[in-house]
Design a protein around this motif. Structure first.
Motif, PDB file in Angstrom:
ATOM      1  N   LYS A   1      -5.555   2.977  -0.286  1.00 51.06           N
ATOM      2  CA  LYS A   1      -4.221   2.555  -0.717  1.00 51.06           C
ATOM      3  C   LYS A   1      -4.280   1.229  -1.471  1.00 51.06           C
ATOM      4  CE  LYS A   1      -1.294   4.962   2.619  1.00 51.06           C
ATOM      5  NZ  LYS A   1      -0.164   4.837   3.562  1.00 51.06           N
TER       6      LYS A   1
ATOM      7  N   THR B   1      -4.062  -1.471   6.549  1.00 46.13           N
ATOM      8  CA  THR B   1      -3.958  -0.814   5.250  1.00 46.13           C
ATOM      9  C   THR B   1      -5.274  -0.132   4.876  1.00 46.13           C
ATOM     10  OG1 THR B   1      -2.579  -2.711   4.611  1.00 46.13           O
ATOM     11  CG2 THR B   1      -3.153  -1.145   2.880  1.00 46.13           C
TER      12      THR B   1
ATOM     13  N   GLY C   1       0.801  -1.216   0.000  1.00 44.74           N
ATOM     14  CA  GLY C   1       0.000   0.000   0.000  1.00 44.74           C
ATOM     15  C   GLY C   1       0.834   1.266   0.000  1.00 44.74           C
ATOM     16  N   ASN C   2       2.067   1.176   0.451  1.00 39.87           N
ATOM     17  CA  ASN C   2       2.948   2.344   0.544  1.00 39.87           C
ATOM     18  C   ASN C   2       3.935   2.461  -0.616  1.00 39.87           C
ATOM     19  OD1 ASN C   2       1.880   3.360   2.969  1.00 39.87           O
ATOM     20  ND2 ASN C   2       3.131   1.954   4.187  1.00 39.87           N
TER      21      ASN C   2
END
Length: 273
Positions: free
Chosen positions: A102, A98, A19-20
């Motif tokens: 995202k 999460t 997600g990042n």
């Protein structure tokens, strides 16, 4: 190996990392994953194109699945982003690791990149001349079969496929060495291909190559397809397969792996929220 309960925690951590990722990372790793699956699709076509007449359909299906499994091995071990495997990410959302925005961001970029990677390999194979023969004829047969699949069948075959594909990713996470990951991936992927299920990213490649080969006389002749069957090889047939199969893949991976395992190990994930 990790226990199933440890796997659930690991899946949350992986979801958070995915997600990042930056757009650059998702695009580059997504293109690679689409290419790796396409390489496996071409290998499967080469190996199996004339096997049925010698060994029958059952063994041919088994060998097709056996060689196709190299695609997910390359995806998982090399470090790349595959949309169907990322359908495990909602487990991280359910556990509070999460944000859904995202996850959706990851899916959008990775799906697009997987399509680009798939098309790149299809174009390279087309211009290599390696498909101007019986192998190309078989590739056209595969594409025509997928593009003429009814919506409901494509959907349910997609559900069945990604239940197994995400399970293969889940099982590979349990292994702590390369050999363990290879065998954890081999059997489920062999199963889904041999069983005749539908994988959206693999289909991006199969159908793209089919569209290219439609204008290659040698491949068309080798395929032995009727005019009606050839007519199904079109952009309409492309999206007519990709839409239901993608939706089915999402249902299979999200519901039967991410959601099921979240509720199985929910109590152990409370400290991650």
């Amino acid at each position: 190996m990790k226990t199933p309960a440890e796997l659930a925690k690991a899946a949350c951590a992986v979801s958070k990392v995915k997600g990042n990722l930056s757009v650059r990372q998702m695009m580059l790793m997504g293109i690679l994953a689409g290419a790796y699956i396409a390489f496996a699709g071409w290998l499967m076509t080469v190996v199996s194109h004339d096997m049925t007449q010698h060994f029958g359909s059952g063994f041919t299906r088994f060998m097709s699945g056996a060689v196709f499994s190299v695609g997910l091995m390359m995806v998982v071990i090399s470090g790349s982003e595959l949309f169907t495997g990322n359908c495990m990410m909602p487990l991280g959302f359910l556990a509070g690791c999460t944000p859904m925005k995202k996850i959706l961001r990851n899916w959008g970029w990775v799906y697009t990149a997987n399509l680009i990677g798939s098309i790149i390999i299809a174009v390279l194979i087309y211009f290599s001349g390696l498909a101007d023969n019986a192998v190309g004829g078989r590739a056209l047969q595969v594409a025509a079969g997928k593009m003429s699949l009814p919506f409901i069948q494509g959907f349910f075959r997609g559900v069945l496929c990604n239940w197994i594909v995400v399970l293969a990713v889940w099982m590979s996470m349990a292994a702590t060495d390369i050999i363990g990951k290879v065998w954890a991936i081999f059997f489920p992927i062999m199963t889904f291909v041999a069983a005749g299920f539908e994988h959206s990213i693999a289909n991006m490649y199969f159908m793209s190559l089919g569209l290219l080969l439609k204008g290659t006389p040698a491949a068309v002749s080798a395929s032995g397809l009727s005019e009606q069957a050839m007519a199904s090889v079109s952009l309409g047939g492309f999206f007519g397969n990709l839409i239901p199969v993608t939706i089915g893949n999402m249902v299979g991976g999200i519901l039967f792996v991410a959601v099921f395992y979240y509720f199985i190990f929910k109590d152990g994930l409370t400290d991650l929220e």
